[in-house]
Design an enzyme around this catalytic site. Structure first.
Site: not given
Length: 370
Positions: A194, A226, A219, A298, A272, A141
Site C-alpha cells: 500500500h 520511465r 496497491a 477489490l 489474502d 483500507h
C-alpha cells in the site's frame, strides 16, 4: 513405540525438493521420521493409503483475514479464531499468519489481546497490514484510519502487541531509518505495501531492513518504463521477497509468470482471503470468485492455498514442485521456520494429501489427522 507411528503409503511424496514414488512417509508423534521402503515400515504402524495422491508439506499462508465464514477483524475473539483455524487446516493450510487491516487502535488492541492468549499449532502470529500506509495506494483500507508513523506511537503499539506481532506491512516512503529500526529491532518482519514508493525509495527501504513486499502489484506504485516503482525495485533487489495472489484477478496469470521468472525463490504465495461480513468498518461482499467493498473496490480473494498452487501450474506455467515451494518452503524460510514447510527428518509432521485434481483429501497437523 512402533504403535505411535503413521506411515503414508501409495503416494507421491514431495521431499528433498523432488517428487518421489515407491516410498512411504513415516511420521512419529509430531515429527517426520523419514521416507522408507514399504518393507521397512515398523510392525504395528498405522497405515494411511494416499491412493496415488501427492503427499506434500502443509501450506503456509502469511496473509489471511478469515475463513469458515468468520472475519477476525469483525470479531477479534478466540471463538472466531477457532472457526478460522479449523477451516484453514481442513483446506491444507497448516500454518497461517492471521491478518488485521487498518482499523481503529481499539480493535487492534483487542486483536493483540486475543493473539497473545490464543494457542493453536497452526497459528504463527499476527500480520498487521497498516495503519501506516500511503493513502494514495490505500485500496480497500479506509482513509480515515490510515496514520502517519510516529516513533512514540509505534513504540506504544509494540508494547501492547507483545510477542504476537510478527509481520507488518508499511508504506516505507513514510518512514525514516530510525522508525524502521525500532520495528526490526523488536523482531517485526517489515513488508512494503500500500505504497507509492519510487524505485529509489523502495531500494533504500530494502537496504534499511524491509525484507518483503505485500501482494506484489496490488496497491502500489506501478511498473512503468520511465518509473519502475516498487515492483521494479523488487525485481532488481537480490534480497527482497514478495507475496503474490494467484487468483488471476488480483494479478493476471501472465504477470504472475513473468514475476516468477524474474524473482525465482523470492516469490511466494498468499491468499489474502477474507470472509463476507456486514459488521465493522469493512463490508466484504462475495462476488462469486472474489470479494469487494460495496462500491466494487477489490477487497480480498476467495482463494485457498491449494487453489493458488493449482493456478500456478494450470495457468502460469510453473512446475508443481516450484508451486509447492511457493506455498510452503519459501514463506517458512522468510520467517526462519526451519522445521516447517518441508518434509525431512525432524520436520513438523504437517502434511497434506491431495489428488490429481488438486482436491485436498487428508491433512495431518503435528502428526494428527484432522
Amino acid at each position: 513405540m512402533a504403535e505411535s507411528f503413521i506411515a503414508i503409503t501409495n503416494g507421491i511424496v514431495f521431499t528433498n525438493d523432488k517428487l518421489i514414488k515407491g516410498r512411504a512417509l513415516l511420521l512419529g508423534g509430531s515429527q517426520v521420521i523419514d521416507t522408507v521402503a514399504p518393507d521397512e515400515i515398523p510392525h504395528g504402524t498405522e497405515i494411511v493409503d494416499a491412493m496415488g495422491g501427492y503427499v506434500v508439506p502443509g501450506f503456509i499462508d502469511l496473509q489471511i483475514y478469515g475463513g469458515g465464514g468468520r472475519l477476525f477483524s469483525a470479531d477479534p475473539s478466540a471463538d472466531a479464531m477457532d472457526e478460522i483455524a479449523r477451516a484453514l487446516v481442513k483446506s491444507g493450510t497448516t500454518g497461517f499468519m492471521i491478518t488485521m487491516a487498518t482499523n481503529t487502535l481499539d480493535i487492534l488492541d483487542r486483536a493483540f489481546d486475543v493473539c497473545n492468549q490464543y494457542r493453536h499449532p497452526a497459528l504463527l502470529g499476527l500480520h498487521l497490514e497498516g495503519p501506516y500506509l500511503n493513502k494514495a495506494r490505500r485500496g480497500a483500507h479506509p482513509a480515515e484510519y490510515i496514520r502517519q508513523p510516529e516513533t512514540a506511537e509505534i513504540a506504544a503499539l509494540l508494547r501492547r502487541a507483545g510477542n504476537c506481532l510478527r509481520i507488518m506491512t508499511i508504506a516505507p516512503e513514510q518512514f525514516d531509518r530510525k522508525t524502521i529500526g525500532l520495528l526490526t529491532d523488536n523482531g517485526v518482519l517489515l513488508s512494503a505495501g500500500h505504497s507509492d514508493a519510487s524505485f529509489e525509495e523502495a531500494t533504500t527501504a530494502f537496504r534499511s531492513g524491509v525484507r518483503a513486499v505485500t501482494h506484489l502489484f496490488n496497491a502500489m506504485s506501478p511498473l512503468h518504463h520511465r518509473n519502475p516503482g516498487l515492483p521494479g525495485a523488487t525485481f532488481q533487489s537480490v534480497t527482497a521477497c514478495a507475496s503474490i495472489i494467484a487468483d488471476g484477478i488480483h494479478v493476471d496469470y501472465q504477470t504472475l509468470s513473468i514475476s516468477k521468472k524474474l524473482m525465482g525463490d523470492r516469490l511466494f504465495l498468499i491468499t489474502d482471503a477474507v470472509a463476507e461480513t456486514h459488521e465493522g468498518i469493512y463490508t466484504h461482499v462475495f462476488q462469486g470468485d472474489r470479494y469487494t467493498l460495496p462500491d466494487n473496490t477489490l477487497s480480498g480473494s476467495a482463494l485457498t492455498m491449494m487453489e493458488a498452487v493449482a493456478n500456478c501450474v494450470r495457468h502460469a506455467g510453473i512446475p508443481l514442485e516450484e508451486a509447492l515451494r511457493m506455498a510452503s518452503q519459501y514463506p517458512a524460510s522468510l520467517l526462519g521456520l526451519e522445521a516447517h514447510g518441508c518434509i525431512k527428518p525432524g520436520a513438523m509432521a504437517n502434511v497434506v494429501i491431495f489428488d490429481s485434481q488438486y482436491s485436498v483429501q487428508q491433512v495431518f497437523l503435528e502428526g494428527k489427522r484432522v
